[in-house]
Design a protein around this motif. Structure first.
Motif, short mmCIF file in Angstrom:
data_model
loop_
_atom_site.label_atom_id
_atom_site.label_comp_id
_atom_site.label_asym_id
_atom_site.label_seq_id
_atom_site.Cartn_x
_atom_site.Cartn_y
_atom_site.Cartn_z
N THR A 1 -34.09 -48.59 82.43
CA THR A 1 -34.99 -48.89 81.43
C THR A 1 -36.00 -49.98 81.33
OG1 THR A 1 -33.30 -47.41 79.84
CG2 THR A 1 -35.14 -48.89 78.73
N LEU A 2 -35.27 -50.95 81.86
CA LEU A 2 -36.05 -52.35 81.98
C LEU A 2 -36.99 -52.65 83.33
CD1 LEU A 2 -33.28 -54.70 80.78
CD2 LEU A 2 -35.27 -54.34 79.71
N GLN B 1 -23.49 -47.28 81.91
CA GLN B 1 -24.42 -47.88 81.05
C GLN B 1 -25.32 -48.99 81.62
OE1 GLN B 1 -23.11 -50.65 77.54
NE2 GLN B 1 -22.81 -48.78 76.85
N ALA B 2 -24.84 -49.67 82.55
CA ALA B 2 -25.85 -50.83 83.37
C ALA B 2 -27.00 -50.12 83.91
CB ALA B 2 -24.96 -51.77 84.20
N THR C 1 -25.88 -61.25 79.33
CA THR C 1 -25.67 -59.79 79.10
C THR C 1 -26.72 -59.23 80.07
OG1 THR C 1 -25.10 -60.17 76.55
CG2 THR C 1 -25.95 -57.92 77.61
N LEU C 2 -27.75 -59.60 80.06
CA LEU C 2 -28.78 -58.88 80.96
C LEU C 2 -28.15 -59.16 82.63
CD1 LEU C 2 -32.18 -59.86 79.82
CD2 LEU C 2 -31.19 -57.59 79.62
N ARG D 1 -28.42 -47.30 83.24
CA ARG D 1 -29.51 -46.96 82.61
C ARG D 1 -30.35 -48.03 81.91
NH1 ARG D 1 -25.62 -43.49 83.33
NH2 ARG D 1 -25.83 -41.06 82.84
N TYR D 2 -29.56 -49.21 81.39
CA TYR D 2 -30.35 -50.58 81.15
C TYR D 2 -31.23 -50.98 82.02
CZ TYR D 2 -27.77 -51.53 76.69
OH TYR D 2 -27.45 -51.26 75.29
N HIS E 1 -25.32 -56.59 83.24
CA HIS E 1 -26.14 -55.14 83.64
C HIS E 1 -26.44 -55.20 84.95
CE1 HIS E 1 -25.25 -53.58 79.62
NE2 HIS E 1 -26.30 -54.27 79.22
N THR F 1 -34.90 -56.86 85.51
CA THR F 1 -33.89 -57.14 84.61
C THR F 1 -33.50 -58.64 84.75
OG1 THR F 1 -32.70 -54.93 84.74
CG2 THR F 1 -31.09 -56.75 84.01
#
Length: 223
Positions: A132-133, A125-126, A157-158, A128-129, A161, A139
């Motif tokens: 995306t950023l 998940q990280a 949270t950021l 992909r985040y 990730h 990030t």
């Protein structure tokens, strides 16, 4: 491990008060020093009984209104009569943690959102985040901007990730981290072990007070 039953806990405290309240001269409680004096012991047992009963009953009230555990933890506040008791402040745990535990005991981990049924594990998940950023540096920069705005919860949270997507960050030179002058890099890396008694901003109420919602607690004898 099964979550503690707040309802049973409250009832057993009431039972202890009824059985021993007129005789006990000292109470030994976990994670704390003893309480001496018959009146103080009675007050301790009564306040703890009322605290757990309130958390249990109000969590179920909001649960039945359709709120998730995380939403209830943001919504629920103690009434003044219970909030004024020093022992009810975050120490070994917190109101937020206890509310989520009560929710979990009744409904489990699923919050009713189908998108949460089959999420990627943290590392996938990280990645992909972060992608995306715009990458790890983007990030981290976004996290610094949120930290500067006072939203350290999302900044953490950021950063979480960023670390899961690029584990080498945990052993990278300090230059690769956000500047420690803004207090974010150090605080965010220690946040997972923090408690609600940690200095601001890790007290949730202090992080972003403008985002707090008004309590929706019913009229009670604790007001």
């Amino acid at each position: 491990m099964s979550v503690r039953d707040a309802r049973a806990w409250s009832r057993h405290l009431g039972e202890a008060l009824a059985l021993f309240g007129d005789e006990a001269e000292v109470a030994f409680a976990s994670h704390h020093w003893p309480t001496w004096g018959k009146d103080r012991v009675r007050a301790l047992l009564a306040n703890q009984r009322d605290l757990y009963a309130y958390l249990h009953d109000q969590t179920l009230r909001l649960l039945n209104e359709g709120l998730t555990g995380a939403e209830i933890a943001e919504e629920l506040r103690l009434p003044p009569g219970l909030e004024r008791v020093w022992a009810h402040h975050g120490y070994y745990g917190s109101l937020s943690h206890n509310v989520k535990g009560i929710y979990q005991r009744y409904l489990g981990w699923f919050d009713g959102n189908p998108a949460h049924l089959w999420e990627h594990p943290p590392a996938e998940q990280a990645r992909r985040y972060v992608d995306t950023l715009g990458g790890v540096e983007a990030t981290v920069d976004a996290g610094k901007r949120y930290a500067a705005d006072g939203d350290l919860r999302f900044a953490a949270t950021l950063l979480n990730h960023a670390v899961f997507a690029a584990p080498q960050l945990t052993s990278a030179p300090a230059a690769h981290w956000p500047s420690s002058t803004n207090g974010w890099a150090t605080a965010a890396r220690t946040a997972p072990g923090a408690t609600s008694t940690s200095p601001a901003p890790w007290n949730c109420a202090a992080v972003s007070p403008r985002r707090r919602r008004a309590p929706s607690t019913p009229t009670s004898r604790w007001r």
